[in-house]
Design an enzyme around this catalytic site. Sequence first.
Site, PDB file in Angstrom:
ATOM      1  N   TRP A 101      62.763  34.862 -38.776  1.00  0.00           N
ATOM      2  CA  TRP A 101      62.260  33.744 -37.965  1.00  0.00           C
ATOM      3  C   TRP A 101      62.341  34.063 -36.485  1.00  0.00           C
ATOM      4  O   TRP A 101      61.434  33.740 -35.719  1.00  0.00           O
ATOM      5  CB  TRP A 101      62.992  32.451 -38.300  1.00  0.00           C
ATOM      6  CG  TRP A 101      62.743  31.999 -39.712  1.00  0.00           C
ATOM      7  CD1 TRP A 101      63.676  31.835 -40.702  1.00  0.00           C
ATOM      8  CD2 TRP A 101      61.469  31.679 -40.314  1.00  0.00           C
ATOM      9  NE1 TRP A 101      63.059  31.442 -41.858  1.00  0.00           N
ATOM     10  CE2 TRP A 101      61.722  31.331 -41.659  1.00  0.00           C
ATOM     11  CE3 TRP A 101      60.156  31.656 -39.838  1.00  0.00           C
ATOM     12  CZ2 TRP A 101      60.697  30.963 -42.542  1.00  0.00           C
ATOM     13  CZ3 TRP A 101      59.134  31.290 -40.715  1.00  0.00           C
ATOM     14  CH2 TRP A 101      59.413  30.953 -42.049  1.00  0.00           C
ATOM     15  N   ASP A 171      66.505  27.645 -32.404  1.00  0.00           N
ATOM     16  CA  ASP A 171      65.889  27.154 -33.640  1.00  0.00           C
ATOM     17  C   ASP A 171      67.032  26.801 -34.581  1.00  0.00           C
ATOM     18  O   ASP A 171      67.785  27.676 -35.009  1.00  0.00           O
ATOM     19  CB  ASP A 171      65.019  28.275 -34.227  1.00  0.00           C
ATOM     20  CG  ASP A 171      64.429  27.934 -35.600  1.00  0.00           C
ATOM     21  OD1 ASP A 171      64.742  26.856 -36.137  1.00  0.00           O
ATOM     22  OD2 ASP A 171      63.660  28.767 -36.121  1.00  0.00           O
ATOM     23  N   LYS A 195      64.377  21.413 -44.047  1.00  0.00           N
ATOM     24  CA  LYS A 195      65.538  22.103 -44.584  1.00  0.00           C
ATOM     25  C   LYS A 195      66.680  21.114 -44.797  1.00  0.00           C
ATOM     26  O   LYS A 195      67.311  21.118 -45.826  1.00  0.00           O
ATOM     27  CB  LYS A 195      65.999  23.220 -43.644  1.00  0.00           C
ATOM     28  CG  LYS A 195      64.885  24.195 -43.228  1.00  0.00           C
ATOM     29  CD  LYS A 195      64.393  25.061 -44.355  1.00  0.00           C
ATOM     30  CE  LYS A 195      63.029  25.670 -44.121  1.00  0.00           C
ATOM     31  NZ  LYS A 195      62.963  26.674 -43.066  1.00  0.00           N
TER      32      LYS A 195
HETATM   33  C1  LIG Z   1      61.850  27.426 -42.427  1.00  0.00           C
HETATM   34  C2  LIG Z   1      62.145  27.925 -41.085  1.00  0.00           C
HETATM   35  C3  LIG Z   1      61.136  28.085 -40.126  1.00  0.00           C
HETATM   36  C4  LIG Z   1      59.673  27.823 -40.403  1.00  0.00           C
HETATM   37  O1  LIG Z   1      59.463  26.476 -40.585  1.00  0.00           O
HETATM   38  P1  LIG Z   1      57.966  25.891 -40.726  1.00  0.00           P
HETATM   39  O2  LIG Z   1      58.197  24.422 -40.557  1.00  0.00           O
HETATM   40  O3  LIG Z   1      57.497  26.270 -42.083  1.00  0.00           O
HETATM   41  O4  LIG Z   1      57.141  26.472 -39.661  1.00  0.00           O
HETATM   42  C5  LIG Z   1      61.501  28.521 -38.862  1.00  0.00           C
HETATM   43  N1  LIG Z   1      62.774  28.787 -38.564  1.00  0.00           N
HETATM   44  C6  LIG Z   1      63.773  28.653 -39.471  1.00  0.00           C
HETATM   45  C7  LIG Z   1      65.170  28.967 -39.079  1.00  0.00           C
HETATM   46  C8  LIG Z   1      63.489  28.221 -40.757  1.00  0.00           C
HETATM   47  O5  LIG Z   1      64.475  28.094 -41.651  1.00  0.00           O
END
Ligand SMILES: *Cc1c(COP(=O)(O)O)cnc(C)c1O
Length: 360
Positions: A101, A171, A195
Amino acid sequence: MSRVYNFSAGPAVLPEEVLKEAAAEMLDYRGTGMSVMEMSHRSRAFEEIITTAEQDIRDLMQIPDNYRVLFLQGGASQQFAMIPMNLMKNRVADYIITGQWAKKAAKEAEKYGKVNRIASSEDKTFSYIPDCSDLPVSEDADYVYICENNTIYGTKFKTLPDTKGKTLVADVSSCFLSEPVDVTKYGLIYGGVQKNIGPAGVVIVIIRDDLITEDVLPGTPTMLTYKTHADAKSLYNTPPAYGIYICGKVFKWIKAQGGLSSMKEKNEKKAKVLYDYLDQSSLFKGTVVPKDRSLMNVPFVTGDADLDAKFVKEAGEAGLVNLKGHRTVGGMRASIYNAMSYEGVTALVEFMKKFEEENL
Ligand SMILES: *Cc1c(COP(=O)(O)O)cnc(C)c1O
């Protein structure tokens, strides 16, 4: 009806109480005679839903008044572009590469400016967090970027990097609301909610006031300018209204659980059961350096791809689903987010013990 133990990395398990409440309100939301899905986002009822949701996440994370909370769309991945478009005034940013990511975010940012990858753990398949106590932070960096919990590899920053005064951007998609957080250490915190908080389609951005400006990169679309959404209180256009409503219910649920310190305690207790078992198992082994282990995502392997596949299949048949590891890592991964119960984790460990006896 029967519910499984869902160890999916995302979209992931939500609290059953929340789903039941949403089901009960599906046809008639509190006397409005309609579902939240059918409601104007400018209605009094929705106004109350979004205002309450914002207040509740503010309470949970103790978000200071000089930070704004935005409910946006496009998932976490949209932020990979939105962040540089809004924050890269000097067109320079530093990225710490701890997994797919962060890598994707860095690659996207490169479209807008110079990206310095100032630390990485790619040399050991992202199984650890690099030492970030004395990084070569660029003098003209607009921000330093991290992915705080690495969903795929199961690592987590236990201490934040020393950014040497530069704005920290994080993030937190897969550790959102899993433990207390000092918001003041960050300039911008964001996460896709699928998540740990709600249904896919909502991304929450917590951003310090001074980073919200009209001075964005030329060509930045209106919809991708933080100021647009901050000025309109996340109602510039039709927001992902139903998703926000579910997020709001999850915030209330976390409050009822005792807030983020209590959430952390529960998460530590759950993770310990699994890690303790992994540490003494003769068949399964964790893939992450112990000090950097995530409380949310726990990858493990047997070392034999066929046996891994057999485990995933038999676990699924026993009602323990979505344990297959990410396609780039193989093996297994148990995501044990806030809404995964202690009972779910102990059921998994019991199943692993039985599998170990039968297959060793
Ligand atoms: C799942 C995830 C993403 C991507 O998320 P989307 O909503 O599908 O774009 C980005 N960063 C992390 C840490 C993730 O777990």
